[in-house]
Write a protein that holds these residues in place. Sequence first.
Motif: not given
Lengths: 164, 164
Positions: B49-51, B91-93, B116-118
């Motif tokens: 969740x924090x991420x 992690x490259x985000x 994209x992932x978000x």
Amino acid sequence: MILDSETKASEHSEDHGDELRLWLRLLTCTTLIEGEVRRRLRERFDVTLPRFDLMAQLDKAPEGMTLSDVSKRMMVSNGNVTGLVERLVESGHIDRRTSETDRRVQMIRLTKLGRAEFRKMAAEHEIWIANVFAELSEKDVQDLMRLLAKTKLSARKTVPQKAV
Amino acid sequence: MILDSETKASEHSEDHGDELRLWLRLLTCTTLIEGEVRRRLRERFDVTLPRFDLMAQLDKAPEGMTLSDVSKRMMVSNGNVTGLVERLVESGHIDRRTSETDRRVQMIRLTKLGRAEFRKMAAEHEIWIANVFAELSEKDVQDLMRLLAKTKLSARKTVPQKAV
DNA sequence: CCGAATTACTTTAGGTTTAAAATGATTGAA
DNA sequence: TTCAATCATTTTAAACCTAAAGTAATTCGG
């Protein structure tokens, strides 16, 4: 049944923006209040919020509770409770003993010291909380209570229940 | 000014029970929803969740934010953000670079992968939240929004502000 | 009775969180 | 200019928290 374009559109891509904003607002209120309570507990009593919360649960159960009960009430993991209890026993605020009828079960309750300290903190805490909501009318408070009760019921339905 | 006995009594020992119950209910709702969101984020996307929360902040600021900005928005400590950012860079985000005009400042923003992932997660998340409030009428939602806005203002007044 | 399932709790690994102190950069007043 | 104050961030120590696996005790169907 006739659907106008807006209703039709909503069938497949409803607008969920309001609910998201509502959730963020709910979260902001809670975080804001929780942070302030945490700060004051530390400042006034040098105690952490989780310790206070656990003692609050025990204060409502003079006959004691099991760790599982505490875990469910506080909505935290079992392992979390184990550690909290460990530290509260260590500091002399709670008393832990194994149940005589079921040796898996640990009964915990406030010690005399624990109860005395908790009562003192709780009295101030209640005033802090009253101040938090000071600008709400009595009706606002009742409305909010009702709407949050409804929210809780609604939210519970989205949480998968353990099989019985 | 004439005070009846009830009002008189309230001067020194007002009943704060309703506010306390309201606070506990608010906390329960938030904890319940937060726990379920946390569980689903892990289950569906293997993300914490924090991420997710940090990425949500960055998604709203395409030009990037400083760590202090994030810290204020998320209402968490500076040190907390440092660690979260560390892992998200790893992690490259997200992408982190030192400001050219002020070498104290780190600007962070979502990478292409992170965005994209978000977006993918956010789309589902929005539906989960809509479901959480599914049993509330449109009016309930609006009422709750209004009352929580009022609560937020009221609560803010009890938080000591930093001197300007 | 007996073994499988359940229950209560603990342990583990890893991440989150805070408060407080420390580091390094910038600002601003004398 | 200069140096004290401020600011952004990091570091540290301790506590918190979860999910998942492990341990030990109890229950229950056959």
